[in-house]
Write a protein that holds these residues in place. Structure first.
Motif, mmCIF file in Angstrom:
data_model
loop_
_atom_site.group_PDB
_atom_site.id
_atom_site.type_symbol
_atom_site.label_atom_id
_atom_site.label_comp_id
_atom_site.label_asym_id
_atom_site.label_seq_id
_atom_site.Cartn_x
_atom_site.Cartn_y
_atom_site.Cartn_z
ATOM 1 N N THR A 186 0.858 -1.179 0.000
ATOM 2 C CA THR A 186 0.000 0.000 0.000
ATOM 3 C C THR A 186 0.899 1.235 0.000
ATOM 4 O OG1 THR A 186 -0.116 0.227 2.410
ATOM 5 C CG2 THR A 186 -1.732 -1.245 1.356
ATOM 6 N N TYR A 187 0.317 2.370 -0.346
ATOM 7 C CA TYR A 187 1.094 3.609 -0.354
ATOM 8 C C TYR A 187 1.652 3.906 1.041
ATOM 9 C CZ TYR A 187 -1.912 4.169 -4.490
ATOM 10 O OH TYR A 187 -2.596 3.965 -5.656
ATOM 11 N N ASP A 188 0.814 3.712 2.053
ATOM 12 C CA ASP A 188 1.247 4.017 3.417
ATOM 13 C C ASP A 188 2.374 3.086 3.869
ATOM 14 O OD1 ASP A 188 -0.466 6.163 3.743
ATOM 15 O OD2 ASP A 188 -2.080 4.942 4.605
ATOM 16 N N GLN A 189 2.342 1.833 3.429
ATOM 17 C CA GLN A 189 3.441 0.916 3.768
ATOM 18 C C GLN A 189 4.756 1.400 3.169
ATOM 19 O OE1 GLN A 189 1.716 -2.730 2.262
ATOM 20 N NE2 GLN A 189 1.291 -3.502 4.335
ATOM 21 N N VAL A 190 4.707 1.887 1.949
ATOM 22 C CA VAL A 190 5.911 2.407 1.299
ATOM 23 C C VAL A 190 6.474 3.587 2.082
ATOM 24 C CG1 VAL A 190 6.799 3.563 -0.762
ATOM 25 C CG2 VAL A 190 5.270 1.609 -1.003
ATOM 26 N N ILE A 191 5.589 4.491 2.499
ATOM 27 C CA ILE A 191 6.020 5.682 3.236
ATOM 28 C C ILE A 191 6.526 5.316 4.628
ATOM 29 C CG2 ILE A 191 5.245 7.859 4.244
ATOM 30 C CD1 ILE A 191 3.263 8.072 1.859
ATOM 31 N N GLU A 192 5.768 4.489 5.337
ATOM 32 C CA GLU A 192 6.133 4.144 6.714
ATOM 33 C C GLU A 192 7.443 3.362 6.782
ATOM 34 O OE1 GLU A 192 2.698 2.034 7.972
ATOM 35 O OE2 GLU A 192 1.421 3.838 8.057
ATOM 36 N N ARG A 193 7.663 2.467 5.827
ATOM 37 C CA ARG A 193 8.873 1.638 5.830
ATOM 38 C C ARG A 193 10.048 2.313 5.119
ATOM 39 N NH1 ARG A 193 6.462 -4.445 4.483
ATOM 40 N NH2 ARG A 193 4.682 -4.345 5.915
ATOM 41 N N LYS A 194 9.790 3.508 4.564
ATOM 42 C CA LYS A 194 10.824 4.265 3.850
ATOM 43 C C LYS A 194 11.481 3.417 2.762
ATOM 44 C CE LYS A 194 11.757 7.247 7.831
ATOM 45 N NZ LYS A 194 12.771 7.787 8.774
ATOM 46 N N LEU A 195 10.634 2.759 1.986
ATOM 47 C CA LEU A 195 11.117 1.914 0.902
ATOM 48 C C LEU A 195 11.500 2.787 -0.289
ATOM 49 C CD1 LEU A 195 8.431 -0.901 1.168
ATOM 50 C CD2 LEU A 195 10.778 -0.954 2.035
ATOM 51 N N ALA A 196 12.573 2.409 -0.961
ATOM 52 C CA ALA A 196 13.093 3.217 -2.071
ATOM 53 C C ALA A 196 12.308 2.943 -3.349
ATOM 54 C CB ALA A 196 14.571 2.922 -2.271
ATOM 55 N N VAL A 197 11.100 3.475 -3.390
ATOM 56 C CA VAL A 197 10.243 3.298 -4.560
ATOM 57 C C VAL A 197 10.246 4.586 -5.380
ATOM 58 C CG1 VAL A 197 7.892 2.828 -5.353
ATOM 59 C CG2 VAL A 197 8.788 1.659 -3.328
ATOM 60 N N MET A 198 9.666 5.615 -4.821
ATOM 61 C CA MET A 198 9.675 6.966 -5.369
ATOM 62 C C MET A 198 9.777 7.887 -4.163
ATOM 63 S SD MET A 198 6.555 6.622 -8.154
ATOM 64 C CE MET A 198 7.012 7.844 -9.382
ATOM 65 N N ASP A 199 9.988 9.167 -4.394
ATOM 66 C CA ASP A 199 10.064 10.061 -3.252
ATOM 67 C C ASP A 199 8.690 10.185 -2.590
ATOM 68 O OD1 ASP A 199 8.694 12.754 -4.123
ATOM 69 O OD2 ASP A 199 9.943 12.149 -5.817
ATOM 70 N N THR A 200 8.688 10.591 -1.344
ATOM 71 C CA THR A 200 7.462 10.597 -0.541
ATOM 72 C C THR A 200 6.374 11.469 -1.149
ATOM 73 O OG1 THR A 200 8.786 10.236 1.451
ATOM 74 C CG2 THR A 200 6.538 11.026 1.766
ATOM 75 N N ALA A 201 6.740 12.606 -1.719
ATOM 76 C CA ALA A 201 5.737 13.490 -2.329
ATOM 77 C C ALA A 201 5.020 12.781 -3.473
ATOM 78 C CB ALA A 201 6.403 14.765 -2.828
ATOM 79 N N ALA A 202 5.765 12.021 -4.284
ATOM 80 C CA ALA A 202 5.161 11.308 -5.409
ATOM 81 C C ALA A 202 4.227 10.207 -4.923
ATOM 82 C CB ALA A 202 6.254 10.717 -6.298
#
Length: 240
Positions: A186-202
């Motif tokens: 999920t988007y929140d999982q990416v943000i919370e785990r600081k995964l290197a997907v895209m920058d947080t704003a994106a």
């Protein structure tokens, strides 16, 4: 006979570094040629396409700023680098029988059209491949943010991010042999785990507008076409 496409309209984000191939700088003609062929093939299958290309193979504003350059100046140089890449991709597409239009967020009329949302959608509806250059036109925003923004503006069904890895991992797979690759997040999982997907704003922009995001390995020939036809390649980031 291959399966029909499952998407009507897509936004493809290519990193500038991806265009280098095995080189240390610039554009590898073989790499950009293969990518152009894959884009044209998907377009001929009836999928409408917008493309955002980064500029990291030439200049990256954040890196220039870290070396002491004014950040705004560095970001403007990075935006101009994306125009160079978009022009190169347009040339590669048209030499292979496709139709492309370069649209820039910074006015540069001798080489590109201004980005105007309705005109961009019109180009895409007419079967042209719209190449969106110069990021958002503003400093401090990455081309990831530009890709999320353009995907939403043109009404894309999904945003594809083409990388050199086969999805999103819990850690750098080159450094951690036990790194876990995710099928979905999920988007929140990416943000919370600081995964290197895209920058947080994106990621936040995609989340707020329910824009699904798929990260895949562009170094594997044919992957774009397979994903467009519904194969679950890479990692999908979506609503819960």
């Amino acid at each position: 006979m291959s399966a029909p496409p499952v998407y009507r309209r897509i936004l493809l984000k290519l990193s500038g570094e991806a265009l280098m191939g095995e080189a240390d700088y610039g554009i590898d003609p073989k790499v950009i040629g293969r990518l152009a062929e894959e884009i044209i093939e998907v377009r001929r299958d009836g999928v409408e396409i917008g493309v955002v290309i980064g500029g990291g193979n030439i200049f990256r504003g954040e890196g220039l700023a870290a070396a002491g350059m004014d950040r705004v100046t560095g970001d403007h140089m990075g935006m101009l680098a994306t125009v160079i890449n978009a022009l190169a991709m347009a040339d590669a597409i048209e030499k292979r029988g496709g139709y492309a239009r370069v649209m820039s967020a910074i006015p540069i009329h001798d080489v590109a059209e201004d980005f105007i949302r309705r005109r961009a959608i019109r180009h895409i509806e007419k079967g042209r491949i719209a190449l969106f250059a110069a990021g958002t036109g503003n400093p401090f925003f990455t081309t990831d943010s530009a890709a999320a923004l353009r995907a939403i503006e043109i009404g894309a069904d999904i945003l594809f991010k083409a990388t050199k890895v086969d999805g999103v991992y819990s850690a750098d797979p080159a450094k951690h042999a036990n790194a876990e690759r995710f099928e979905t997040l999920t988007y929140d999982q990416v943000i919370e785990r600081k995964l290197a997907v895209m920058d947080t704003a994106a990621i936040a922009l995609c989340r707020d507008h329910h824009m699904p995001l798929r990260i895949y390995d562009m170094t594997v020939p044919g992957n774009l076409g397979r994903i467009v036809r519904g194969e679950p390649i890479g990692t999908l980031v979506r609503d819960p």
